[in-house]
Scaffold this active site. Structure first.
Site, short mmCIF file in Angstrom:
data_model
loop_
_atom_site.label_atom_id
_atom_site.label_comp_id
_atom_site.label_asym_id
_atom_site.label_seq_id
_atom_site.Cartn_x
_atom_site.Cartn_y
_atom_site.Cartn_z
N LEU A 277 36.82 42.07 42.06
CA LEU A 277 37.02 43.52 41.97
C LEU A 277 38.39 43.91 42.51
CD1 LEU A 277 36.33 46.55 41.77
CD2 LEU A 277 35.02 46.31 43.89
N TYR B 231 41.29 42.37 40.24
CA TYR B 231 41.22 43.00 38.91
C TYR B 231 41.71 44.43 38.95
CZ TYR B 231 38.96 45.56 35.06
OH TYR B 231 38.71 46.39 34.00
N HIS B 232 41.28 45.16 39.96
CA HIS B 232 41.66 46.58 40.07
C HIS B 232 43.17 46.72 40.27
CE1 HIS B 232 41.49 50.79 40.79
NE2 HIS B 232 41.75 50.70 42.09
N HIS B 233 43.73 45.93 41.19
CA HIS B 233 45.17 46.03 41.47
C HIS B 233 46.01 45.68 40.23
CE1 HIS B 233 45.70 47.12 45.67
NE2 HIS B 233 44.64 46.40 45.97
#
Length: 311
Positions: free
Chosen positions: A181, A184-186
């Site tokens: 998470l 992936y988010h960054h």
């Protein structure tokens, strides 16, 4: 424009000048590689390369050419460098002692609290000045939309500063926090915001940038407090709920925009790009699912820790 507003506007202009220097450095280092990469891609997938190129060329905002770091190759290199530093750094740190990152964390979190406050305030102030509504704001390609474009551009490049979150975790050997998470988010949010600023840096874009900046004031404020050993840990669980509320509001906005600009105002020249609204809608589903799973696991871990203390 008042003196206070003028002074505030000069801050974003300073960042633009700074990133022009950064872009110039990247150009001097990467130009030969970029040309080779383009040649390889055009030979391997000529149709796809041509179609994607035509899409972004035809969709580009007139402001894209006036802002630094709009070259997608630079974005790709920065993203791949982030991944390389994270996974390479984890491998290097495996047999090393962890670093004391307290001072770095202090300045990093303080900087992002101040920057997020600035971005949230200036974006909302400019939206008010331009007469924006909550939702349904079309893209403004006139000079009137330039100032908002600069503020949302700053929000986009602020994602590079947020990469430092992960680097600090790597050097502290907090590998448990470096989840799918998190990485992936960054990565994804940086690339997505490049596309948003490249195509539509004002209009409906303001809402996500202002709301996320508000969330980051709280989030980095909390991180700053823990670095300073100020006991406000009860806020931790509410940060994730705040983030999920943010995603829900963005999904509501995307749904509204899809209906409004795809069907109700389909023939109007004043629109917000359907592709970006659809991208936002899909991306928010991934964020909600991943953050809900994180929240569930985090609460379960807290309960297990409480039970362990009682035994």
């Amino acid at each position: 424009m008042s003196d206070a507003t003028s002074a505030s506007a000069q801050i974003v202009d300073y960042f633009i000048s700074l990133f022009y220097v950064f872009e110039s450095t990247l150009d001097s280092l990467l130009k030969p590689v970029e040309e080779t990469g383009k040649a390889v891609l055009s030979s391997l997938a000529p149709s796809l390369y041509s179609n994607v190129g035509q899409y972004f060329a035809s969709s580009a905002s007139p402001f894209a050419s006036r802002l630094p770091l709009m070259n997608f190759f630079h974005v790709l290199v920065i993203t791949l460098s982030y991944l390389g530093l994270v996974f390479g750094g984890k491998a290097l740190m495996e047999k090393r002692e962890k670093f004391n990152m307290r001072l770095v964390s202090l300045f990093h979190n303080l900087f992002l609290v101040l920057l997020s406050t600035y971005m949230c305030g200036t974006i909302l102030s400019e939206a008010w000045r331009q007469g924006y509504g909550l939702f349904g704001n079309p893209v403004d390609k006139t000079e009137r939309g330039w100032q908002m474009a600069k503020y949302t551009w700053l929000f986009y490049v602020s994602k590079i500063a947020e990469f430092m979150d992960t680097y600090i975790m790597v050097l502290k050997k907090n590998n448990r926090q470096i989840t799918f998470l998190h990485v992936y988010h960054h990565c994804s949010i940086f690339v997505i915001w490049w596309a948003v600023v490249y195509i539509a840096p004002n209009g409906e874009t303001y809402f996500s940038a202002a709301l996320n900046s508000a969330v980051h004031i709280v989030m980095y404020g909390y991180y700053l407090s823990t670095t300073l050993s100020i006991p406000i840990r009860f806020i931790k669980r509410f940060i994730t709920l705040f983030q999920m509320t943010q995603f829900t509001m963005m999904m509501i906005q995307a749904t509204y925009d899809i209906i409004l600009f795809r069907f109700v105002k389909a023939d109007s020249e004043e629109k917000y790009p359907f592709d970006l609204a659809a991208l936002l809608w899909i991306y928010m589903w991934t964020m909600l699912g991943l953050f809900a799973n994180f929240f569930k696991k985090d609460r379960l871990r807290e309960q297990q820790q409480k039970l362990a203390k009682k035994e």
